[in-house]
Scaffold this motif. Structure first.
Motif, PDB file in Angstrom:
ATOM      1  N   ASN A   1       1.526  -6.521   1.893  1.00  0.00           N
ATOM      2  CA  ASN A   1       0.646  -5.647   2.684  1.00  0.00           C
ATOM      3  C   ASN A   1       1.359  -4.594   3.524  1.00  0.00           C
ATOM      4  O   ASN A   1       0.724  -3.944   4.354  1.00  0.00           O
ATOM      5  CB  ASN A   1      -0.276  -6.463   3.604  1.00  0.00           C
ATOM      6  N   ASP A   2       2.672  -4.450   3.322  1.00  0.00           N
ATOM      7  CA  ASP A   2       3.337  -3.334   4.001  1.00  0.00           C
ATOM      8  C   ASP A   2       2.731  -2.015   3.527  1.00  0.00           C
ATOM      9  O   ASP A   2       2.270  -1.891   2.380  1.00  0.00           O
ATOM     10  CB  ASP A   2       4.843  -3.324   3.673  1.00  0.00           C
ATOM     11  N   THR A   3       2.761  -1.027   4.428  1.00  0.00           N
ATOM     12  CA  THR A   3       2.297   0.306   4.062  1.00  0.00           C
ATOM     13  C   THR A   3       3.506   1.229   3.953  1.00  0.00           C
ATOM     14  O   THR A   3       4.267   1.385   4.908  1.00  0.00           O
ATOM     15  CB  THR A   3       1.320   0.855   5.118  1.00  0.00           C
ATOM     16  N   VAL A   4       3.677   1.766   2.768  1.00  0.00           N
ATOM     17  CA  VAL A   4       4.801   2.672   2.528  1.00  0.00           C
ATOM     18  C   VAL A   4       4.236   4.073   2.323  1.00  0.00           C
ATOM     19  O   VAL A   4       3.311   4.265   1.533  1.00  0.00           O
ATOM     20  CB  VAL A   4       5.607   2.242   1.283  1.00  0.00           C
TER      21      VAL A   4
ATOM     22  N   ALA B   1       8.400   6.259   4.904  1.00  0.00           N
ATOM     23  CA  ALA B   1       8.117   5.482   6.114  1.00  0.00           C
ATOM     24  C   ALA B   1       7.551   4.128   5.717  1.00  0.00           C
ATOM     25  O   ALA B   1       6.689   4.056   4.836  1.00  0.00           O
ATOM     26  CB  ALA B   1       7.122   6.226   6.999  1.00  0.00           C
ATOM     27  N   VAL B   2       8.070   3.080   6.333  1.00  0.00           N
ATOM     28  CA  VAL B   2       7.511   1.740   6.139  1.00  0.00           C
ATOM     29  C   VAL B   2       6.801   1.365   7.431  1.00  0.00           C
ATOM     30  O   VAL B   2       7.424   1.357   8.503  1.00  0.00           O
ATOM     31  CB  VAL B   2       8.616   0.719   5.806  1.00  0.00           C
ATOM     32  N   ASN B   3       5.516   1.105   7.311  1.00  0.00           N
ATOM     33  CA  ASN B   3       4.701   0.790   8.497  1.00  0.00           C
ATOM     34  C   ASN B   3       4.918   1.817   9.614  1.00  0.00           C
ATOM     35  O   ASN B   3       5.155   1.475  10.771  1.00  0.00           O
ATOM     36  CB  ASN B   3       4.985  -0.633   8.976  1.00  0.00           C
ATOM     37  N   LYS B   4       4.859   3.099   9.233  1.00  0.00           N
ATOM     38  CA  LYS B   4       4.910   4.249  10.150  1.00  0.00           C
ATOM     39  C   LYS B   4       6.283   4.539  10.749  1.00  0.00           C
ATOM     40  O   LYS B   4       6.398   5.403  11.612  1.00  0.00           O
ATOM     41  CB  LYS B   4       3.871   4.085  11.290  1.00  0.00           C
TER      42      LYS B   4
ATOM     43  N   ASN C   1       0.858  -1.194   0.000  1.00  0.00           N
ATOM     44  CA  ASN C   1       0.000   0.000   0.000  1.00  0.00           C
ATOM     45  C   ASN C   1       0.884   1.230   0.000  1.00  0.00           C
ATOM     46  O   ASN C   1       1.775   1.365   0.841  1.00  0.00           O
ATOM     47  CB  ASN C   1      -0.860   0.019   1.267  1.00  0.00           C
ATOM     48  N   LEU C   2       0.618   2.117  -0.929  1.00  0.00           N
ATOM     49  CA  LEU C   2       1.415   3.337  -1.007  1.00  0.00           C
ATOM     50  C   LEU C   2       0.542   4.527  -0.603  1.00  0.00           C
ATOM     51  O   LEU C   2      -0.520   4.752  -1.187  1.00  0.00           O
ATOM     52  CB  LEU C   2       1.934   3.532  -2.436  1.00  0.00           C
TER      53      LEU C   2
END
Lengths: 147, 77, 147, 77
Positions: free
Chosen positions: B65-68, B50-53, B4-5
């Motif tokens: 499903n990591d959030t970048v 930021a990766v996962n905050k 997720n970007l």
């Protein structure tokens, strides 16, 4: 008193002066407090490229910002002898002359409250993922730059 | 693999969307290359990732499903 | 805006939180202000020799204090780039938990407001002829010592 | 020649009066001696002296109707 828990920081729109007065009033029951230090950020009607800023629209990466605010709280409580600490930041539209940041520290002796308040303001400006869009009177905008 | 970007601030003006999904990207260096390809205007902007905050300082492996998040310079307060 | 004139500093009794909220609200028309710094001194219920402070009764050499406050204002305006400066101090009885000192500085950028507020608080504590009598719950008293 | 003497804070507890008049005193050193004679407890207290609202650091001549204030350590705020 443990205040290290995650607290609600973001408020929609400007922070009303009466909200600040009420926050101060709530501390009258904490009779071991001798000093409060407060910082307020107010939106300026800066003139840029011939245009006047009428408002700042704030947005943030809220999930991350909440964590960063919690870390700043925790560091401040470790670094200074504080009785109380409150941080509030606006989201959305805040008009020139209105308040968008409210940092409020309380301690037994003044040194801790004063230094902690200053420390927190600098941390918030540097570390919290929030962005301000400066809206001009003709509804064009530029992205704010912190100094 | 899909990540997720998230885009914020002036970067949304460039990517056009606050959130989108990307696949086939293994690490943040590859992501940066891909983004410059997709959005050449990103070259003109300073931003951190930021990766996962968590803000990262060096190349970081990405998982499903990591959030970048792409974070332009902060301007709160 | 020249604020160097002699202003009313002393208030009878505690400084109400709503008065502070109102003071903040009045600055929303000054749209070139970007930062406010506020210091509040609150009366503590200190335990001394087994007795609890229930109030401080403040008295002052008013004619001299007014001059000293005016000098502090003047020095602060010379030393820092301030848009506004307000100082209020209580006279008479202020209960534990109530506010007896209110220093309020405003500037374009935060550095001036923050440093000026701290500077003024230290000057007020050191230079202004005001005395606090700490009244215990059994109505005995001791004279307060500033640290 | 007459001067006005003002007492503040804990010094009022010693002199008994916030304001009184003294005569026959030419300078602040003489005044200090006279005060210690009149109020021996003053010896036990640190205080500074203001002549016409100015704190003085050394012996100062007094004139008719000058106001001299005895100031114990300040404790405002």
């Amino acid at each position: 008193m443990s205040e290290q828990k995650k607290k609600k920081v973001f408020l929609e729109g400007a922070i009303p002066p009466a909200f600040i007065g009420d926050s101060i009033a709530k501390h009258s029951t904490k009779k071991n407090i001798g000093a409060h230090s407060i910082f307020l950020g107010q939106v300026r009607n800066d003139l840029k490229e011939g245009k006047t800023v009428k408002a700042i629209e704030y947005s943030g990466y809220i999930e991350m910002a909440d964590e960063v605010f919690a870390q700043i709280r925790e560091k401040a409580f470790l670094k200074f002898s504080l009785k109380c600490l409150h941080i509030y930041h606006s989201l959305g539209m805040v008009l020139a002359g209105e308040i968008s940041l409210f940092v409020f520290t309380s301690s037994i002796h003044r040194k801790d409250a004063i230094e902690a308040c200053h420390y927190i303001v600098e941390r918030v400006k540097e570390e919290v993922p929030v962005w301000g869009k400066e809206i001009f009177e003709n509804d064009t905008f530029i992205w704010k730059q912190n100094t | 693999m899909e990540i997720n970007l998230l885009s914020f601030g002036q970067i949304v003006d460039i990517t056009g969307k606050p959130a989108l999904k990307l696949s086939g990207i293994d690490n943040t260096d590859d992501l940066s290359k891909k983004l410059i390809e997709l959005f050449p205007l990103l070259k003109s902007i300073k931003f951190s990732v930021a990766v996962n905050k968590q803000v990262i300082q060096k190349n970081t492996l990405l998982n499903q499903n990591d959030t970048v998040a792409l974070l332009p310079p902060f301007s709160g307060g």
